[in-house]
Enzyme design. Structure first.
Site, PDB file in Angstrom:
ATOM      1  N   LYS A   1      49.629  37.199  55.095  1.00 56.58           N
ATOM      2  CA  LYS A   1      48.258  36.654  54.405  1.00 56.58           C
ATOM      3  C   LYS A   1      48.089  37.626  53.171  1.00 56.58           C
ATOM      4  O   LYS A   1      48.732  38.768  53.120  1.00 56.58           O
ATOM      5  CB  LYS A   1      47.099  36.843  55.324  1.00 56.58           C
ATOM      6  CG  LYS A   1      46.729  38.168  55.924  1.00 56.58           C
ATOM      7  CD  LYS A   1      45.735  37.920  56.907  1.00 56.58           C
ATOM      8  CE  LYS A   1      45.522  39.379  57.588  1.00 56.58           C
ATOM      9  NZ  LYS A   1      44.752  39.260  58.793  1.00 56.58           N
TER      10      LYS A   1
ATOM     11  N   ASP B   1      42.926  49.812  31.772  1.00 59.20           N
ATOM     12  CA  ASP B   1      44.523  49.764  31.677  1.00 59.20           C
ATOM     13  C   ASP B   1      45.125  50.904  31.225  1.00 59.20           C
ATOM     14  O   ASP B   1      46.257  50.749  31.108  1.00 59.20           O
ATOM     15  CB  ASP B   1      44.387  48.839  30.159  1.00 59.20           C
ATOM     16  CG  ASP B   1      43.484  47.925  30.240  1.00 59.20           C
ATOM     17  OD1 ASP B   1      43.704  46.927  31.161  1.00 59.20           O
ATOM     18  OD2 ASP B   1      42.685  47.789  29.523  1.00 59.20           O
TER      19      ASP B   1
ATOM     20  N   CYS C   1      40.547  54.134  33.401  1.00 54.82           N
ATOM     21  CA  CYS C   1      39.991  53.150  32.568  1.00 54.82           C
ATOM     22  C   CYS C   1      40.703  51.836  33.125  1.00 54.82           C
ATOM     23  O   CYS C   1      41.342  51.980  33.927  1.00 54.82           O
ATOM     24  CB  CYS C   1      40.432  53.626  30.993  1.00 54.82           C
ATOM     25  SG  CYS C   1      40.163  55.096  30.383  1.00 54.82           S
TER      26      CYS C   1
ATOM     27  N   ARG D   1      34.363  37.026  65.369  1.00 54.16           N
ATOM     28  CA  ARG D   1      34.537  36.566  64.159  1.00 54.16           C
ATOM     29  C   ARG D   1      34.755  34.961  64.286  1.00 54.16           C
ATOM     30  O   ARG D   1      33.493  34.144  64.239  1.00 54.16           O
ATOM     31  CB  ARG D   1      35.828  37.255  63.542  1.00 54.16           C
ATOM     32  CG  ARG D   1      36.126  37.021  62.252  1.00 54.16           C
ATOM     33  CD  ARG D   1      37.073  37.836  61.557  1.00 54.16           C
ATOM     34  NE  ARG D   1      38.462  37.886  62.051  1.00 54.16           N
ATOM     35  CZ  ARG D   1      39.428  38.592  61.689  1.00 54.16           C
ATOM     36  NH1 ARG D   1      39.269  39.373  60.491  1.00 54.16           N
ATOM     37  NH2 ARG D   1      40.632  38.432  62.275  1.00 54.16           N
TER      38      ARG D   1
ATOM     39  N   ARG E   1      51.771  40.186  66.413  1.00 46.64           N
ATOM     40  CA  ARG E   1      51.607  39.778  64.989  1.00 46.64           C
ATOM     41  C   ARG E   1      51.314  40.811  64.210  1.00 46.64           C
ATOM     42  O   ARG E   1      50.201  41.084  63.925  1.00 46.64           O
ATOM     43  CB  ARG E   1      50.117  38.780  65.236  1.00 46.64           C
ATOM     44  CG  ARG E   1      50.071  37.659  66.064  1.00 46.64           C
ATOM     45  CD  ARG E   1      49.071  36.989  65.675  1.00 46.64           C
ATOM     46  NE  ARG E   1      47.474  37.433  65.739  1.00 46.64           N
ATOM     47  CZ  ARG E   1      46.854  37.597  66.800  1.00 46.64           C
ATOM     48  NH1 ARG E   1      47.059  37.074  68.026  1.00 46.64           N
ATOM     49  NH2 ARG E   1      45.657  38.402  66.899  1.00 46.64           N
TER      50      ARG E   1
ATOM     51  N   TYR F   1      36.163  57.943  29.096  1.00 44.27           N
ATOM     52  CA  TYR F   1      34.768  57.447  29.240  1.00 44.27           C
ATOM     53  C   TYR F   1      33.857  58.558  29.933  1.00 44.27           C
ATOM     54  O   TYR F   1      34.207  58.987  30.971  1.00 44.27           O
ATOM     55  CB  TYR F   1      34.712  56.262  30.131  1.00 44.27           C
ATOM     56  CG  TYR F   1      35.391  55.090  29.044  1.00 44.27           C
ATOM     57  CD1 TYR F   1      35.033  54.562  27.846  1.00 44.27           C
ATOM     58  CD2 TYR F   1      36.168  54.312  29.869  1.00 44.27           C
ATOM     59  CE1 TYR F   1      35.583  53.563  27.314  1.00 44.27           C
ATOM     60  CE2 TYR F   1      37.051  53.242  29.305  1.00 44.27           C
ATOM     61  CZ  TYR F   1      36.489  52.884  28.027  1.00 44.27           C
ATOM     62  OH  TYR F   1      36.900  51.668  27.049  1.00 44.27           O
TER      63      TYR F   1
ATOM     64  N   HIS G   1      42.177  38.367  69.167  1.00 42.28           N
ATOM     65  CA  HIS G   1      42.401  39.518  68.092  1.00 42.28           C
ATOM     66  C   HIS G   1      41.737  40.460  68.734  1.00 42.28           C
ATOM     67  O   HIS G   1      40.205  40.330  68.988  1.00 42.28           O
ATOM     68  CB  HIS G   1      41.997  38.802  66.937  1.00 42.28           C
ATOM     69  CG  HIS G   1      42.376  39.907  65.529  1.00 42.28           C
ATOM     70  ND1 HIS G   1      43.556  40.315  65.293  1.00 42.28           N
ATOM     71  CD2 HIS G   1      41.557  40.357  65.004  1.00 42.28           C
ATOM     72  CE1 HIS G   1      43.402  41.144  64.194  1.00 42.28           C
ATOM     73  NE2 HIS G   1      42.220  40.974  63.909  1.00 42.28           N
TER      74      HIS G   1
HETATM   75  C1  LIG Z   1      45.245  40.400  59.666  1.00 43.76           C
HETATM   76  C2  LIG Z   1      45.789  39.769  61.164  1.00 43.76           C
HETATM   77  C3  LIG Z   1      46.657  40.381  61.844  1.00 43.76           C
HETATM   78  C4  LIG Z   1      47.495  41.509  61.306  1.00 43.76           C
HETATM   79  O1  LIG Z   1      46.894  42.781  61.629  1.00 43.76           O
HETATM   80  P1  LIG Z   1      47.504  44.275  61.200  1.00 43.76           P
HETATM   81  O2  LIG Z   1      46.588  45.222  61.577  1.00 43.76           O
HETATM   82  O3  LIG Z   1      47.846  44.292  59.666  1.00 43.76           O
HETATM   83  O4  LIG Z   1      48.658  44.112  61.882  1.00 43.76           O
HETATM   84  C5  LIG Z   1      46.949  39.936  62.985  1.00 43.76           C
HETATM   85  N1  LIG Z   1      46.014  38.786  63.667  1.00 43.76           N
HETATM   86  C6  LIG Z   1      45.145  38.226  62.921  1.00 43.76           C
HETATM   87  C7  LIG Z   1      44.265  37.180  63.653  1.00 43.76           C
HETATM   88  C8  LIG Z   1      44.914  38.785  61.774  1.00 43.76           C
HETATM   89  O5  LIG Z   1      43.776  37.961  60.997  1.00 43.76           O
END
Ligand SMILES: *Cc1c(COP(=O)(O)O)cnc(C)c1O
Length: 386
Positions: free
Chosen positions: A49, A324, A322, A147, A232, A275, A176
């Site tokens: 992602k 850029d 800045c 969530r 994951r 700036y 998660h």
């Molecule tokens: C982003 C995400 C992960 C990965 O998380 P990390 O902390 O970057 O390893 C795994 N599972 C879900 C559902 C996530 O949203």
């Protein structure tokens, strides 16, 4: 060497015109994946992602599919479609919630949906039936993140319902962690216990348990009990450890950020720089200008804190950053136009880490990586052919 986010200019002799770029080492990404897979001894779903945590989603996915990564995970439908359009054929789980009108696009692109309610499952089932196709779904259980996901205490009816689907294959079930990278794992263990309690359903009714997964980077490093059938990793796969967790898997940062000196000058005492005139030297000093700024994701909040590497030495960024450009005080040292400047990564014995940049910008490593925006060209090196 493949560079993205660059204009096409027929007579350009360099792959990249802008002196500021990210270098992504695909061999390091491949080695990180292998190190994680070897450590956990089970399949890895690589999380891609947010433009693969800033590394560039498509080139990373192409390299990682070529070396056999079995699963990819993204947050949004569009990310999944982009991967399919780039030719990725491995299974892709979309981790985010789904809107009803998106379902047919998931199915048309063979993307795996996340479902957290009987109502969503019914919508998926109806859409798949009407399309004459099979939908692939992972059930999402909320064990303490609040969530998305069905609450652990009301998950059983969803699990029971999922066994009755005709057009929907339930490939997986997941949860998660909210605190898997914490020093105190009490809440993570509570989430794990709640998830195990939900999973007991399958044994109780004698049904086949689908692929179970829960471990993000923190849990991969700290909670082997949570590895289940697949892990994951996001951050860890890019070679960055969550702060404070034991660094027990040998991974290395795959991304570095370079620029060049574009301007050199001597600045007199009490002639403020940038700036707001917020910084000035008390003595004559040498200042170089670097063509990178907050418009690239080099956060303005780092003004007064950030350092860069030139000729293997650390120097402070002075004055406000800045959009850029930014200025670096090299004291009475020497630097020439065209000298490489390292914003992130190594130069000689010195290194600037993602953690340091995140500290200077008062954020976390995840946000730091995803903030380097697409104006910065990405250059890919050490591609592994297959
Ligand atoms: C982003 C995400 C992960 C990965 O998380 P990390 O902390 O970057 O390893 C795994 N599972 C879900 C559902 C996530 O949203």
């Amino acid at each position: 060497m493949l560079a993205i986010n660059q204009p096409t200019i027929a007579d350009a002799d360099d792959a990249v015109l802008r002196p500021t770029h990210l270098t992504i080492d695909l061999a390091i990404l491949a080695a990180n994946y292998k190190a994680i897979a070897a450590h956990v001894g089970r399949p890895v779903m690589l999380i891609l992602k947010a433009n693969a945590y800033g590394h560039g989603m498509i080139p990373v996915a192409q390299q990682m599919e070529a070396i056999g990564t079995p699963w990819f995970g993204v947050a949004y439908l569009e990310e999944g479609i982009m991967l399919r359009q780039a030719g990725i054929t491995a299974p892709i789980l979309v981790l985010g919630g789904i809107a009803g009108n998106q379902i047919r696009h998931f199915i048309a692109h063979d993307l795996t949906l996340t479902a957290s309610s009987i109502e969503k499952l019914n919508q998926i089932e109806d859409t798949a039936g009407a399309m004459g196709k099979q939908a692939h779904v992972h059930l999402k259980i909320d064990t303490g993140m609040e969530r998305i996901g069905v609450h652990y205490y009301s998950a059983r009816s969803l699990l029971a319902h999922s066994l009755t689907c005709q057009h929907t294959i339930i490939d997986g079930i997941y949860s998660h962690f909210a605190n898997a990278d914490a020093a105190d794992l009490t809440h993570a263990r509570l989430q794990l216990a709640r998830f195990n309690d939900v999973l007991a359903f399958y044994d109780e009714v004698g049904a086949v348990r689908p692929t179970v997964h829960m471990a993000n980077s923190g849990a991969i490093l700290q909670l082997p009990e949570a590895w289940f059938d697949m892990v994951r990793p996001g951050l860890l796969a890019y070679g960055v450890y969550p702060d404070g967790v034991p660094q027990t898997i040998p991974v290395h940062p795959a991304l570095s950020w370079q620029s060049q000196v574009v301007y050199f000058k001597v600045v007199r005492p009490h002639h403020p720089v940038s700036y707001g005139s917020a910084w000035q030297a008390d003595e004559m000093t040498r200042i170089v200008t670097i063509p990178v700024g907050y418009g690239d994701g080099y956060s303005r909040r780092m003004s007064g804190m950030a350092e860069v590497l030139i000729r293997g030495k650390r120097y402070p960024v002075v004055g406000r950053i800045c959009m850029d450009q930014m200025m670096v005080n090299i004291g009475w040292d020497t630097a020439y136009n065209g000298d490489p400047v390292t914003l992130l990564g190594c130069d000689g014995d010195e290194a600037i880490t993602v953690s340091q940049l995140a500290d200077w910008s008062d954020t976390i490593t995840w946000e730091l990586l995803t903030s380097i925006n697409t104006r910065v060209p990405r250059i890919y090196v050490n591609e592994i052919e297959h």
